[in-house]
Design a protein around this motif. Sequence first.
Motif, PDB file in Angstrom:
ATOM      1  N   LYS A  60      25.941  86.540  23.197  1.00  0.00           N
ATOM      2  CA  LYS A  60      25.563  87.584  22.253  1.00  0.00           C
ATOM      3  C   LYS A  60      24.125  88.024  22.537  1.00  0.00           C
ATOM      4  O   LYS A  60      23.292  87.211  22.925  1.00  0.00           O
ATOM      5  CB  LYS A  60      25.660  87.058  20.817  1.00  0.00           C
ATOM      6  CG  LYS A  60      27.078  86.740  20.381  1.00  0.00           C
ATOM      7  CD  LYS A  60      27.097  86.284  18.948  1.00  0.00           C
ATOM      8  CE  LYS A  60      28.516  85.987  18.493  1.00  0.00           C
ATOM      9  NZ  LYS A  60      28.559  85.523  17.097  1.00  0.00           N
ATOM     10  N   PRO A  61      23.853  89.311  22.387  1.00  0.00           N
ATOM     11  CA  PRO A  61      22.493  89.785  22.661  1.00  0.00           C
ATOM     12  C   PRO A  61      21.490  89.086  21.764  1.00  0.00           C
ATOM     13  O   PRO A  61      21.777  88.754  20.618  1.00  0.00           O
ATOM     14  CB  PRO A  61      22.571  91.292  22.344  1.00  0.00           C
ATOM     15  CG  PRO A  61      23.767  91.436  21.477  1.00  0.00           C
ATOM     16  CD  PRO A  61      24.727  90.385  21.920  1.00  0.00           C
ATOM     17  N   GLY A  62      20.318  88.835  22.331  1.00  0.00           N
ATOM     18  CA  GLY A  62      19.295  88.140  21.569  1.00  0.00           C
ATOM     19  C   GLY A  62      18.892  88.923  20.328  1.00  0.00           C
ATOM     20  O   GLY A  62      19.021  90.141  20.273  1.00  0.00           O
ATOM     21  N   LYS A  63      18.395  88.200  19.348  1.00  0.00           N
ATOM     22  CA  LYS A  63      17.975  88.831  18.098  1.00  0.00           C
ATOM     23  C   LYS A  63      16.778  89.733  18.343  1.00  0.00           C
ATOM     24  O   LYS A  63      15.826  89.349  19.011  1.00  0.00           O
ATOM     25  CB  LYS A  63      17.627  87.761  17.074  1.00  0.00           C
ATOM     26  CG  LYS A  63      17.237  88.320  15.718  1.00  0.00           C
ATOM     27  CD  LYS A  63      16.916  87.192  14.754  1.00  0.00           C
ATOM     28  CE  LYS A  63      16.496  87.736  13.402  1.00  0.00           C
ATOM     29  NZ  LYS A  63      16.159  86.654  12.452  1.00  0.00           N
ATOM     30  N   VAL A  64      16.848  90.937  17.840  1.00  0.00           N
ATOM     31  CA  VAL A  64      15.751  91.889  18.002  1.00  0.00           C
ATOM     32  C   VAL A  64      14.724  91.662  16.896  1.00  0.00           C
ATOM     33  O   VAL A  64      15.051  91.707  15.719  1.00  0.00           O
ATOM     34  CB  VAL A  64      16.265  93.346  17.947  1.00  0.00           C
ATOM     35  CG1 VAL A  64      15.097  94.319  18.041  1.00  0.00           C
ATOM     36  CG2 VAL A  64      17.263  93.599  19.071  1.00  0.00           C
ATOM     37  N   GLU A  65      13.495  91.400  17.292  1.00  0.00           N
ATOM     38  CA  GLU A  65      12.420  91.203  16.324  1.00  0.00           C
ATOM     39  C   GLU A  65      11.911  92.565  15.844  1.00  0.00           C
ATOM     40  O   GLU A  65      11.657  93.460  16.644  1.00  0.00           O
ATOM     41  CB  GLU A  65      11.277  90.409  16.958  1.00  0.00           C
ATOM     42  CG  GLU A  65      11.653  88.981  17.347  1.00  0.00           C
ATOM     43  CD  GLU A  65      11.999  88.115  16.141  1.00  0.00           C
ATOM     44  OE1 GLU A  65      11.482  88.422  15.037  1.00  0.00           O
ATOM     45  OE2 GLU A  65      12.767  87.158  16.295  1.00  0.00           O
ATOM     46  N   ILE A  66      11.760  92.702  14.540  1.00  0.00           N
ATOM     47  CA  ILE A  66      11.287  93.964  13.969  1.00  0.00           C
ATOM     48  C   ILE A  66       9.763  93.948  13.893  1.00  0.00           C
ATOM     49  O   ILE A  66       9.176  93.117  13.191  1.00  0.00           O
ATOM     50  CB  ILE A  66      11.871  94.190  12.561  1.00  0.00           C
ATOM     51  CG1 ILE A  66      13.404  94.052  12.587  1.00  0.00           C
ATOM     52  CG2 ILE A  66      11.448  95.556  12.036  1.00  0.00           C
ATOM     53  CD1 ILE A  66      14.086  95.030  13.497  1.00  0.00           C
ATOM     54  N   ASN A  67       9.133  94.837  14.640  1.00  0.00           N
ATOM     55  CA  ASN A  67       7.677  94.974  14.611  1.00  0.00           C
ATOM     56  C   ASN A  67       7.340  96.116  13.659  1.00  0.00           C
ATOM     57  O   ASN A  67       7.251  97.274  14.052  1.00  0.00           O
ATOM     58  CB  ASN A  67       7.150  95.254  16.024  1.00  0.00           C
ATOM     59  CG  ASN A  67       5.631  95.209  16.086  1.00  0.00           C
ATOM     60  OD1 ASN A  67       4.949  95.509  15.109  1.00  0.00           O
ATOM     61  ND2 ASN A  67       5.102  94.835  17.242  1.00  0.00           N
TER      62      ASN A  67
END
Length: 254
Positions: A60-67
Amino acid sequence: MLRSALHLAALGVRQTRVTSSSPRLPLILQNNLENTKYLQVARDYAKGRDKKKEKGGKGKPGKVEINEQQLREILNFDGLNSQMQKSVMQMKEDFVKHLSLRSTSGAIDTLRIKVDGQEHELQELAQISRKNPKTIIVNMIGFPQTIPDVLKAIEKSGMNLNPQQDGTTLFIPIPKVTKEHRENLSKNAKALFVKYRDAIRGVQNEHIRKLKKQPELGKDDAFAAQAQVTAIADRFISEADKLLASKQKELLGD
């Protein structure tokens, strides 16, 4: 023969060694190969590597961090969240108003009626009361010309209501809670979820289009920002999906 052997080796061919002399080979090759003969056995290593890749899989694609700070500099971050949150809250409100196992006068009160291009709540057009626990009365004497619009809205409400008209009065029997009724309400819940999910995706796509129109934004920064906007939308859709699952469980009696 030697050229062929090198060619096969370059293609990933495994050689099986057999210790026997080959009288047919020239003497110099027999000496160089130490009186051995190499039989070429083809192996499809590419296929084997593919299988390994399949076993490993593309996780699964890595978790996208919200900046948040970065996004605030290039788009209306609060507006983005507010619009998406509004869709989730509106869906939750519609679940309560229109997807009750027992139709209530409260749900009828706030039913949206479209008249001449404008929307009104039914309670603005009629007097609503209960004749008994099984019947709702809608008195349309104040705006009788809107009765066709009201009947159309009730039909499309998904509340499984079958109003009976007597002059300017509508009598609405409250349906029994049958398995079919439960299943219909569950389908209506899914339809509402799809409606608001698409609304969230619409907000997502709108902001991504705006990002793409910012020439001063570098390619990598634009890509990262788009991924974050998509991740925010995914978060709200996941929240809506959980509300749907809970509502369908309630409606179906699971």
